[in-house]
Design a protein around this motif. Structure first.
Motif, mmCIF file in Angstrom:
data_model
loop_
_atom_site.group_PDB
_atom_site.id
_atom_site.type_symbol
_atom_site.label_atom_id
_atom_site.label_comp_id
_atom_site.label_asym_id
_atom_site.label_seq_id
_atom_site.Cartn_x
_atom_site.Cartn_y
_atom_site.Cartn_z
ATOM 1 N N LEU A 674 13.124 -10.147 9.166
ATOM 2 C CA LEU A 674 11.962 -11.255 10.029
ATOM 3 C C LEU A 674 11.412 -9.967 10.919
ATOM 4 C CD1 LEU A 674 14.639 -13.551 9.745
ATOM 5 C CD2 LEU A 674 12.564 -13.525 8.590
ATOM 6 N N TRP A 675 12.126 -8.537 10.900
ATOM 7 C CA TRP A 675 11.901 -7.811 12.005
ATOM 8 C C TRP A 675 10.520 -7.261 12.140
ATOM 9 C CZ3 TRP A 675 14.578 -7.272 16.065
ATOM 10 C CH2 TRP A 675 14.588 -5.977 17.245
ATOM 11 N N THR A 676 9.471 -7.554 13.839
ATOM 12 C CA THR A 676 8.457 -6.904 13.379
ATOM 13 C C THR A 676 8.657 -6.410 14.948
ATOM 14 O OG1 THR A 676 6.728 -9.102 15.159
ATOM 15 C CG2 THR A 676 7.036 -9.507 12.907
ATOM 16 N N PRO A 677 7.499 -5.266 15.712
ATOM 17 C CA PRO A 677 7.432 -5.570 16.577
ATOM 18 C C PRO A 677 6.855 -5.742 17.549
ATOM 19 C CG PRO A 677 6.255 -3.820 15.536
ATOM 20 C CD PRO A 677 6.278 -5.164 14.686
ATOM 21 N N TYR A 678 6.255 -7.054 17.024
ATOM 22 C CA TYR A 678 5.937 -8.350 18.412
ATOM 23 C C TYR A 678 7.479 -9.281 18.486
ATOM 24 C CZ TYR A 678 2.304 -5.945 16.307
ATOM 25 O OH TYR A 678 1.733 -4.518 16.336
ATOM 26 N N GLY A 679 8.465 -9.248 17.948
ATOM 27 C CA GLY A 679 8.814 -10.242 17.852
ATOM 28 C C GLY A 679 9.708 -10.731 16.426
ATOM 29 N N ARG A 685 9.323 -11.385 5.139
ATOM 30 C CA ARG A 685 8.078 -10.927 4.360
ATOM 31 C C ARG A 685 8.598 -11.213 2.933
ATOM 32 N NH1 ARG A 685 4.992 -6.144 6.683
ATOM 33 N NH2 ARG A 685 6.684 -5.351 4.967
ATOM 34 N N ALA A 686 9.583 -10.877 2.594
ATOM 35 C CA ALA A 686 9.371 -11.169 0.777
ATOM 36 C C ALA A 686 9.686 -12.239 0.491
ATOM 37 C CB ALA A 686 11.139 -9.925 1.304
ATOM 38 N N ASP A 687 9.443 -13.565 1.275
ATOM 39 C CA ASP A 687 9.845 -14.977 0.578
ATOM 40 C C ASP A 687 8.508 -15.143 -0.141
ATOM 41 O OD1 ASP A 687 11.335 -17.609 1.243
ATOM 42 O OD2 ASP A 687 9.259 -18.094 0.494
ATOM 43 N N PRO A 688 8.614 -15.998 -1.769
ATOM 44 C CA PRO A 688 8.127 -16.066 -2.070
ATOM 45 C C PRO A 688 6.504 -17.366 -1.389
ATOM 46 C CG PRO A 688 9.908 -16.692 -3.017
ATOM 47 C CD PRO A 688 10.117 -16.024 -2.328
ATOM 48 N N LEU A 689 7.020 -17.760 -0.073
ATOM 49 C CA LEU A 689 5.815 -18.705 0.340
ATOM 50 C C LEU A 689 5.393 -17.710 1.643
ATOM 51 C CD1 LEU A 689 7.063 -22.496 0.003
ATOM 52 C CD2 LEU A 689 5.490 -21.301 -1.183
ATOM 53 N N TYR A 690 5.857 -16.705 2.020
ATOM 54 C CA TYR A 690 5.706 -16.025 2.980
ATOM 55 C C TYR A 690 4.232 -15.928 3.147
ATOM 56 C CZ TYR A 690 4.093 -11.872 6.200
ATOM 57 O OH TYR A 690 3.634 -11.308 6.857
ATOM 58 N N MET A 691 3.462 -16.754 4.378
ATOM 59 C CA MET A 691 2.394 -16.681 4.620
ATOM 60 C C MET A 691 0.883 -17.122 3.690
ATOM 61 S SD MET A 691 1.428 -15.667 7.523
ATOM 62 C CE MET A 691 -0.170 -15.160 8.008
ATOM 63 N N TYR A 701 1.918 -22.224 8.628
ATOM 64 C CA TYR A 701 2.397 -22.285 10.276
ATOM 65 C C TYR A 701 3.197 -21.488 10.695
ATOM 66 C CZ TYR A 701 1.659 -25.545 14.595
ATOM 67 O OH TYR A 701 0.508 -26.453 15.544
ATOM 68 N N TRP A 702 4.335 -21.744 9.294
ATOM 69 C CA TRP A 702 5.382 -21.522 10.455
ATOM 70 C C TRP A 702 6.577 -20.395 8.992
ATOM 71 C CZ3 TRP A 702 8.909 -22.573 14.583
ATOM 72 C CH2 TRP A 702 7.981 -23.677 15.881
ATOM 73 N N ARG A 703 5.251 -20.143 7.752
ATOM 74 C CA ARG A 703 5.182 -18.966 7.415
ATOM 75 C C ARG A 703 5.584 -18.209 7.475
ATOM 76 N NH1 ARG A 703 3.088 -23.590 2.757
ATOM 77 N NH2 ARG A 703 4.633 -25.060 3.223
ATOM 78 N N GLY A 704 5.706 -17.494 8.431
ATOM 79 C CA GLY A 704 5.445 -15.908 9.160
ATOM 80 C C GLY A 704 5.245 -15.608 10.760
ATOM 81 N N ALA A 705 4.243 -16.637 10.838
ATOM 82 C CA ALA A 705 3.868 -16.612 12.304
ATOM 83 C C ALA A 705 5.199 -16.082 13.463
ATOM 84 C CB ALA A 705 2.673 -17.557 13.117
ATOM 85 N N ILE A 706 4.955 -14.963 14.930
ATOM 86 C CA ILE A 706 6.037 -14.738 15.218
ATOM 87 C C ILE A 706 5.865 -16.839 16.446
ATOM 88 C CG2 ILE A 706 7.280 -13.724 17.017
ATOM 89 C CD1 ILE A 706 5.338 -11.464 15.872
#
Ligand code: 6A9
Length: 789
Positions: A674-679, A685-691, A701-706
């Protein structure tokens, strides 16, 4: 006595049977008729419930009226401000929600500054003046000629009279309406600014009728004529387009709008930059005004309000004292101002439906005073957004928060339901795709209003003798019966399959078309849930919302001297960490999870369409993307690590000594999750439905964005666990600092670069994305800067 005649007897017998038969049939008939009418009655009674307002006294006084300025930004001939206009940024730099505002609109060659000041007086809200200042950019090849159009229109009632000078100049409009009484609007001539004399300008006007505010743009477009020439005494001639006479296009003449037509006037002024124009509104019942609110009087008032604003801002948020730079402070003033300046007063009917209605019904007329998520893209009320909005606004002006909460709760129906999205009136409806208009009474949205109520109650508990008490306590008392029904509605309509579990209703049903059927009601739209929606599901985020809601109900009841035991019991039961673990902790995934009929083996693929050999391909349907399920679903925990898994932490349900915190902090701080330099990103990122897209047309929409609302909750939770004793105190406090810095830096940086605050931020680049300007919950950055959770 006559001997019995065989036939007779038979006949009699027959008659008896017949009678019985007839009686029974009559009985049955009556019964069925009664039943029929009863059912009919019940059905219509049930069908009406969805549109029956709650019986408790309204929270708002019936005479509370609001005056509204509608300020829109029109670019070229587009008339409404759309994000497709690609303006280089526009928005409020200052706005106190009440007395004044300063807005800037950056176009390619020039900047428009619009400022207004309000002056109270009389019985209808007093006067106001707008000043529009235009300056060309130094890069502009020559001073641009700009046309400004001012619309004056009445909506459901009222009338307007045009006053025209020099044939084409609409110099003023007088009018009257129920809410505003008599008034006069004056369009002053443009000057070069300050005390300079009038500038050369061309004038045009339009006087016509309109069936509703939603039609104004079309009417203006259809009245445009290119035959006009701008010709200053010492300058070149330039053709321009202006309003002329309105000629409805042929197809519209036939299918006449059957609404009553109302007065509509447009004042158009065409002038070369630089210039300044003032438009003033004077209220008829304001008799003792000391002077007109124009020129130097206006300048002085503006200066006074700006100073007051700056002082109050620092007093409230203390950002300068915290060491933020002037540019950062300016940004946060803009964030707050845009939320305040974007507040809208909507009036009309929503379209609602229950299972008992064949067709949607119109809810009784109602009003909503609300902060909107996005002025340009979705300028209307959203239930769960509002709780986040008010977390910021309550710090600035608690009265605004009370009024807003009152409006929402006055919309509740007798069942205890408040629609998730409030689309009131024709103008609002004209901008909303049909599938979002009808609201269903089994559908919820997170009860974030309890986050705000929690604050109000806390303030009263900790400072019982402050003046706050005078306003807040009676307010809560009026709100309370409605809140009780609202809570009860969630607690009954959203129950899950096991005792003390909960399930969002209203998930997408068409499982074949979506990679993962959406759950709009949860607010987290396409965040992955059980792949196959069913009544076996239970949702961890909703469970935590109910812990919050029951807790606030209990403390509010206690404060008001109402019976609180039942709420307290519910709160303790739901908040019990053992129950939470039983219902939602998956040892296998080491995370809190939803539970349901689920498989991870899904993908979107081209539909296979069989074209028999020799047949022409084009005669067969175009292949769509459809969902393929490679492994049958089964009842299990839903492995989708992200915002939903964090809820027991986000809403402080976990006790500070809960060993689960360790896992949560680890997932939060892990850049592969879950960690990014922006929030924090919404989905690991490891989830199969990520992005992953949900359909061909439906981007993630709610599959990766901050998202800033959830980051706000996470920062608040880190602050909470970082300041109370427990084994994870230090770790939480350290992550708190980092996450807070990251979110503030990125939202600020994006604003500096693009001129906007955004709906979401890209988890790989930090770039703002989605709708903009979005000064709904993203404006919570101000609270994060101020560290006032
Ligand atoms: C689009 C387009 C002119 C989606 O911020 C409001 C909501 C949130 O409550 C929700 O959590 N937004 C979030 O997932 C935006 C919803 C906008 C839908 C309507 C219409 C209009 O085109």
């Amino acid at each position: 006595e006559k001997p019995p005649v065989p036939g007779r007897k038979e006949k009699k017998k027959k008659t008896d049977i017949g009678k019985v038969f007839i009686n029974v049939s009559i009985g049955l008939c009556i019964f069925s008729l009664v039943w029929f009418f009863y059912a009919l009655y019940m059905r219509s009674a049930l069908a009406k419930r969805v549109v029956t307002p709650h019986y408790a006294p309204r929270v708002l006084d019936s005479n509370s009226t609001s005056m509204v300025f509608i300020s829109k930004i029109f670019k070229h001939l587009q008339h409404t401000c759309e994000q497709g206009d690609h303006l280089q940024g526009y928005g409020w730099l200052m706005h106190d929600g009440l007395n004044f505002g300063v807005q800037e609109i950056h176009d390619s060659d020039f900047t428009l500054t619009t400022e207004f000041v309000k002056r109270m007086g009389g019985e209808h809200g007093g006067d106001w003046t707008w000043r529009i200042t235009a300056k060309q950019h130094s890069s502009a090849p020559q001073a641009p000629v700009v046309s400004l159009m001012f619309y004056v229109a009445t909506d459901s009632q009222g009338s307007l009279q045009a006053h025209v000078e020099e044939r084409t100049r609409l110099s003023s409009v007088t009018g009257t309406s129920e809410e505003l009484g008599n008034f006069k609007i004056t369009f002053r001539k443009p000057t070069a600014g300050g005390a300079a004399s009038d500038k050369y300008a061309s004038y045009n006007y339009l006087q016509t009728l309109s069936p509703g505010l939603d039609r104004l743009t079309d009417i203006v477009k259809n009245s445009l004529n290119r035959r006009f020439v701008f010709h200053p005494p010492s300058g070149e001639r330039r053709p321009y387009i202006a309003v002329d006479t309105y000629k409805p296009p042929p197809h519209q003449q036939q299918q006449k709008d059957n609404r009553i037509e109302r007065d509509f006037l447009v004042h158009q002024v065409t002038v070369q930059t630089p210039f300044q124009i003032e438009v003033l509104f004077e209220s008829g019942s304001f008799h003792d005004r000391p002077n007109q609110l124009v020129g130097s009087v206006l300048t002085e008032e503006l200066e006074k309000w700006k100073v007051t604003f700056d002082e109050k801002f620092e007093r409230t948020f203390g950002l300068q004292a915290k060491g933020f730079t002037p540019a950062q402070v300016k940004f946060s003033k803009a964030a707050l101002s845009n939320m305040l300046g974007g507040m809208g007063y909507f009036f009309g009917q929503s379209v609602v439906q229950s299972v008992y209605n064949e067709h949607p019904l119109l809810y009784p007329e109602g009003a909503l005073f609300t902060a909107v998520p996005s002025r340009s893209f979705f300028p209307r009320g959203f239930l769960w957004d509002e709780g986040f909005h008010q977390l910021l606004l309550s710090k600035w002006d608690p009265q605004v928060t009370r009024e807003t909460l009152a409006h929402w709760l006055d919309l509740i129906n007798v069942e205890g339901w408040i629609p998730r999205e409030l689309v009131l009136g024709d103008e609002a409806r004209s901008k909303v795709p049909a599938e979002f208009v009808v609201q269903h009474n089994e559908n919820a949205n997170p009860p974030t209003l309890f986050l705000v109520l929690e604050k109000l109650v806390e303030q009263l508990e900790t400072h019982p003798y402050t003046p706050l008490k005078e306003d807040t306590l009676p307010f809560l008392r009026r709100l309370y019966p409605r809140l009780q029904t609202w809570f009860e509605w969630y607690n009954t309509s959203q129950v899950g399959p096991l005792p003390n579990s909960y399930r969002w209703r209203g998930r997408d049903k068409d499982t074949n078309l979506f990679l993962n059927p959406k759950t709009l009601t949860s607010g987290l739209d396409d965040y992955p849930r059980a792949s196959h929606p069913s009544a076996d599901e239970r949702h961890v985020d909703l469970h935590c919302w109910m812990v919050l809601a029951s807790g606030v109900m209990a403390s509010m009841a206690r404060l008001l001297g109402e019976p609180h035991e039942e709420y307290q019991r519910t709160h303790l039961t739901l908040g019990d960490n053992n129950l939470l673990n039983e219902l939602h902790w998956s040892e296998q995934h080491r995370a809190f999870c939803d539970y349901g009929n689920h498989t991870q083996a899904v993908s979107l693929q081209q539909e296979k369409i069989f074209v028999p050999p020799g047949q022409p391909r084009h005669q067969f349907p175009v292949a769509r993307l459809v969902r393929y399920v490679r492994k049958a679903p089964k009842l299990q925990y839903v492995n989708a690590l992200g915002y939903v898994s964090l809820f027991p932490f986000l809403l402080h349900v976990l006790t500070p000594d809960s060993p689960k915190l360790q896992h949560i902090l680890r997932d939060i701080r892990d850049p592969d999750r879950l960690w990014t330099p922006y929030g924090l990103r919404s989905l690991s990122r490891a989830d199969p439905l990520y992005m992953k897209r949900n359909t061909e047309h439906d981007a993630p929409y709610w599959r990766g964005a901050i998202w800033i609302n959830i980051n706000y909750l996470a920062i608040r939770a880190l602050h909470h666990y970082g300041s109370i004793e427990g084994p994870y105190k230090e770790e939480a406090a350290a992550i708190y600092q980092e996450l807070r810095t990251n979110v503030i830096s990125n939202v600020y940086k994006q604003y500096q670069e693009t001129g906007y605050i955004w709906e979401q931020y890209n988890d790989s680049t930090g770039r703002g994305q989605g709708s903009h300007p979005f000064t709904g919950w993203s404006a919570l950055t101000v609270v994060i800067m101020a560290e006032q959770y």
